[in-house]
Design an enzyme around this catalytic site. Structure first.
Site, PDB file in Angstrom:
ATOM      1  N   GLN A  95       0.857  -1.197   0.000  1.00 49.62           N
ATOM      2  CA  GLN A  95       0.000   0.000   0.000  1.00 49.62           C
ATOM      3  C   GLN A  95       0.889   1.241   0.000  1.00 49.62           C
ATOM      4  OE1 GLN A  95      -2.846   0.274   3.264  1.00 49.62           O
ATOM      5  NE2 GLN A  95      -3.839   2.079   2.374  1.00 49.62           N
ATOM      6  N   HIS A 101      -8.472   1.912  -0.617  1.00 51.80           N
ATOM      7  CA  HIS A 101      -8.974   1.846  -2.002  1.00 51.80           C
ATOM      8  C   HIS A 101      -8.914   0.412  -2.487  1.00 51.80           C
ATOM      9  CE1 HIS A 101      -4.647   2.661  -2.057  1.00 51.80           C
ATOM     10  NE2 HIS A 101      -4.584   1.946  -3.167  1.00 51.80           N
TER      11      HIS A 101
HETATM   12  P1  5GP Z   1      -1.521   1.096  -3.608  1.00 53.49           P
HETATM   13  O1  5GP Z   1      -0.094   0.799  -3.961  1.00 53.49           O
HETATM   14  O2  5GP Z   1      -1.605   2.067  -2.445  1.00 53.49           O
HETATM   15  O3  5GP Z   1      -2.373  -0.103  -3.424  1.00 53.49           O
HETATM   16  O4  5GP Z   1      -2.115   1.795  -4.885  1.00 53.49           O
HETATM   17  C1  5GP Z   1      -1.958   3.140  -5.176  1.00 53.49           C
HETATM   18  C2  5GP Z   1      -2.349   3.290  -6.626  1.00 53.49           C
HETATM   19  O5  5GP Z   1      -2.694   4.641  -6.856  1.00 53.49           O
HETATM   20  C3  5GP Z   1      -1.243   2.933  -7.628  1.00 53.49           C
HETATM   21  O6  5GP Z   1      -1.723   1.955  -8.523  1.00 53.49           O
HETATM   22  C4  5GP Z   1      -0.950   4.276  -8.322  1.00 53.49           C
HETATM   23  O7  5GP Z   1      -0.675   4.116  -9.687  1.00 53.49           O
HETATM   24  C5  5GP Z   1      -2.224   5.050  -8.095  1.00 53.49           C
HETATM   25  N1  5GP Z   1      -2.072   6.488  -7.984  1.00 53.49           N
HETATM   26  C6  5GP Z   1      -1.146   7.152  -7.251  1.00 53.49           C
HETATM   27  N2  5GP Z   1      -1.354   8.483  -7.327  1.00 53.49           N
HETATM   28  C7  5GP Z   1      -2.452   8.648  -8.111  1.00 53.49           C
HETATM   29  C8  5GP Z   1      -3.166   9.808  -8.560  1.00 53.49           C
HETATM   30  O8  5GP Z   1      -2.837  10.943  -8.259  1.00 53.49           O
HETATM   31  N3  5GP Z   1      -4.271   9.600  -9.325  1.00 53.49           N
HETATM   32  C9  5GP Z   1      -4.658   8.321  -9.716  1.00 53.49           C
HETATM   33  N4  5GP Z   1      -5.751   8.225 -10.480  1.00 53.49           N
HETATM   34  N5  5GP Z   1      -4.009   7.224  -9.319  1.00 53.49           N
HETATM   35  C10 5GP Z   1      -2.914   7.386  -8.532  1.00 53.49           C
END
Ligand code: 5GP
Ligand code: ZN
Length: 137
Positions: A95, A101
């Site tokens: 994460q 999310h």
């Molecule tokens: P995690 O690694 O926390 O599960 O996922 C974060 C996700 O958010 C990643 O897939 C990354 O590409 C996406 N992400 C990060 N910053 C932004 C943003 O500003 N806008 C959008 N639409 N996605 C983002």
């Protein structure tokens, strides 16, 4: 409740523009900016919960209901062959944005992605030991 410095609070509440594919009073669903595949989307609650521990049971149930509805719609419109529905919970699990999310990742035959894990080979005794730890027997 929102957190002032949280980027997903700002996106979910429309303060930062995003490619929105769905919105209601509780959620905004946006295209991921670094998609694993075509159509990779994120279900963002409009309120701030950092992870699975913080998000209320009813809210996470609504997240799953929405995931079901959208994966059906996206399967029809994108003509994808499968889905990975993923929540990275905690830094150790990958994460990077500490606002709960759910990833909806459409999969296509031969899309070249590697979202699955490497299986290990525990003995029956090792599995039993873990089972007892989890159930506190
Ligand atoms: P995690 O690694 O926390 O599960 O996922 C974060 C996700 O958010 C990643 O897939 C990354 O590409 C996406 N992400 C990060 N910053 C932004 C943003 O500003 N806008 C959008 N639409 N996605 C983002
Ligand atoms: Zn937030």
């Amino acid at each position: 409740m929102k957190e002032t410095d949280c980027i997903f609070c700002k996106i979910a509440n429309g303060e930062i523009p995003s490619k929105t594919i769905y919105e209601d009073g509780e959620f905004r669903v946006v295209l991921d900016l670094g998609p694993a595949t075509k159509g990779h989307a994120l279900i963002l609650p409009k309120d701030h919960f950092s992870d699975i521990y913080e998000i209320p049971e009813e809210k996470v149930a609504s997240v799953m209901k929405l995931a079901k509805k959208l994966t059906k719609q996206m399967t029809e419109t994108l003509r994808c062959d499968g889905f990975n529905i993923v929540q990275n919970n905690g830094e150790a699990a990958g994460q990077t944005v500490m606002h709960y999310h759910l990833h909806l990742i459409p999969r296509y035959k031969n899309d070249g992605q590697h979202i699955l894990w490497n299986p290990t080979e525990p003995t029956q005794e090792e599995l039993e030991e873990i089972r007892k730890i989890i159930t506190q027997e």
